[in-house]
Scaffold this motif. Structure first.
Motif, PDB file in Angstrom:
ATOM      1  N   ILE A 269       0.845  -1.195   0.000  1.00 14.43           N
ATOM      2  CA  ILE A 269       0.000   0.000   0.000  1.00 14.43           C
ATOM      3  C   ILE A 269       0.880   1.244   0.000  1.00 14.43           C
ATOM      4  O   ILE A 269       0.642   2.198  -0.751  1.00 14.43           O
ATOM      5  N   PHE A 270       1.912   1.238   0.836  1.00 11.85           N
ATOM      6  CA  PHE A 270       2.825   2.380   0.884  1.00 11.85           C
ATOM      7  C   PHE A 270       3.559   2.555  -0.443  1.00 11.85           C
ATOM      8  O   PHE A 270       3.606   3.659  -0.997  1.00 11.85           O
ATOM      9  N   LEU A 271       4.136   1.472  -0.966  1.00 13.16           N
ATOM     10  CA  LEU A 271       4.883   1.586  -2.224  1.00 13.16           C
ATOM     11  C   LEU A 271       3.966   1.896  -3.403  1.00 13.16           C
ATOM     12  O   LEU A 271       4.365   2.600  -4.335  1.00 13.16           O
ATOM     13  N   GLY A 272       2.741   1.396  -3.371  1.00 12.75           N
ATOM     14  CA  GLY A 272       1.785   1.727  -4.425  1.00 12.75           C
ATOM     15  C   GLY A 272       1.401   3.196  -4.394  1.00 12.75           C
ATOM     16  O   GLY A 272       1.284   3.847  -5.442  1.00 12.75           O
ATOM     17  N   GLY A 273       1.192   3.745  -3.196  1.00  7.99           N
ATOM     18  CA  GLY A 273       0.912   5.177  -3.078  1.00  7.99           C
ATOM     19  C   GLY A 273       2.088   6.016  -3.524  1.00  7.99           C
ATOM     20  O   GLY A 273       1.927   7.035  -4.200  1.00  7.99           O
ATOM     21  N   LEU A 274       3.282   5.579  -3.164  1.00  5.98           N
ATOM     22  CA  LEU A 274       4.501   6.261  -3.591  1.00  5.98           C
ATOM     23  C   LEU A 274       4.609   6.265  -5.113  1.00  5.98           C
ATOM     24  O   LEU A 274       4.903   7.292  -5.733  1.00  5.98           O
TER      25      LEU A 274
ATOM     26  N   GLY B 179       3.489  17.059  -5.072  1.00  6.03           N
ATOM     27  CA  GLY B 179       3.856  15.647  -4.997  1.00  6.03           C
ATOM     28  C   GLY B 179       4.684  15.347  -3.760  1.00  6.03           C
ATOM     29  O   GLY B 179       4.476  14.338  -3.092  1.00  6.03           O
ATOM     30  N   ASN B 180       5.638  16.230  -3.447  1.00  7.57           N
ATOM     31  CA  ASN B 180       6.438  16.040  -2.238  1.00  7.57           C
ATOM     32  C   ASN B 180       5.582  16.132  -0.986  1.00  7.57           C
ATOM     33  O   ASN B 180       5.764  15.366  -0.037  1.00  7.57           O
ATOM     34  N   LEU B 181       4.647  17.070  -0.967  1.00 10.07           N
ATOM     35  CA  LEU B 181       3.747  17.172   0.184  1.00 10.07           C
ATOM     36  C   LEU B 181       2.855  15.936   0.305  1.00 10.07           C
ATOM     37  O   LEU B 181       2.584  15.461   1.412  1.00 10.07           O
ATOM     38  N   ALA B 182       2.419  15.410  -0.830  1.00  7.98           N
ATOM     39  CA  ALA B 182       1.600  14.189  -0.801  1.00  7.98           C
ATOM     40  C   ALA B 182       2.414  13.007  -0.281  1.00  7.98           C
ATOM     41  O   ALA B 182       1.902  12.183   0.486  1.00  7.98           O
ATOM     42  N   LEU B 183       3.677  12.911  -0.674  1.00 12.60           N
ATOM     43  CA  LEU B 183       4.537  11.838  -0.174  1.00 12.60           C
ATOM     44  C   LEU B 183       4.789  11.970   1.323  1.00 12.60           C
ATOM     45  O   LEU B 183       4.793  10.973   2.052  1.00 12.60           O
ATOM     46  N   LEU B 184       4.978  13.189   1.802  1.00  9.94           N
ATOM     47  CA  LEU B 184       5.133  13.399   3.242  1.00  9.94           C
ATOM     48  C   LEU B 184       3.852  13.046   3.986  1.00  9.94           C
ATOM     49  O   LEU B 184       3.886  12.480   5.078  1.00  9.94           O
ATOM     50  N   GLY B 185       2.704  13.387   3.391  1.00 12.42           N
ATOM     51  CA  GLY B 185       1.433  13.011   3.993  1.00 12.42           C
ATOM     52  C   GLY B 185       1.251  11.507   4.038  1.00 12.42           C
ATOM     53  O   GLY B 185       0.762  10.956   5.039  1.00 12.42           O
ATOM     54  N   LEU B 186       1.636  10.821   2.976  1.00 13.61           N
ATOM     55  CA  LEU B 186       1.555   9.360   2.938  1.00 13.61           C
ATOM     56  C   LEU B 186       2.466   8.739   3.992  1.00 13.61           C
ATOM     57  O   LEU B 186       2.060   7.817   4.708  1.00 13.61           O
ATOM     58  N   LEU B 187       3.671   9.253   4.112  1.00 10.33           N
ATOM     59  CA  LEU B 187       4.599   8.759   5.121  1.00 10.33           C
ATOM     60  C   LEU B 187       4.073   9.019   6.528  1.00 10.33           C
ATOM     61  O   LEU B 187       4.140   8.147   7.399  1.00 10.33           O
TER      62      LEU B 187
END
Length: 101
Positions: free
Chosen positions: A56-61, A78-86
């Motif tokens: 799920i994490f790698l798919g979101g990434l 995109g960077n903010l979305a990745l930080l939100g996902l993390l």
């Protein structure tokens, strides 16, 4: 287990290096999907990794990376979305917040 994550990180770095030499956005998406597939093949060898949450994490990434590659969203967003996902994976209903019995 750290060796496996280093291999996944190496696959991501090699995919980024390949994308640097190719100037087609659709090829970038194909490379992102290939890196996700390679990461899955590497991770499934270890019995100690929670495949559902990890994928799920790698798919979101990968999804955010593809949206940035296609120009649908800006790089900063995109960077903010990745930080939100993390953050969601670390502090939300991600890895650490399982109920203890």
């Amino acid at each position: 287990m750290n060796q496996i994550w280093f291999q996944v990180l190496a696959a991501m770095i090699v995919g980024s290096m390949i994308k640097y030499f190719i100037f087609n956005a659709l090829a970038w998406v194909a490379i992102d999907l290939a890196v996700l597939g390679v990461a899955y093949l590497i991770l499934r060898r270890s019995p100690f990794i929670d495949m559902k949450r990890t994928m799920i994490f790698l798919g979101g990434l990968t999804a955010v990376n593809m949206l940035v590659d296609l120009g649908v969203i800006n790089g900063m967003i995109g960077n903010l979305a990745l930080l939100g996902l993390l953050g969601y994976m670390m502090f939300g209903r991600g890895y650490n917040n399982r109920r203890r019995r």
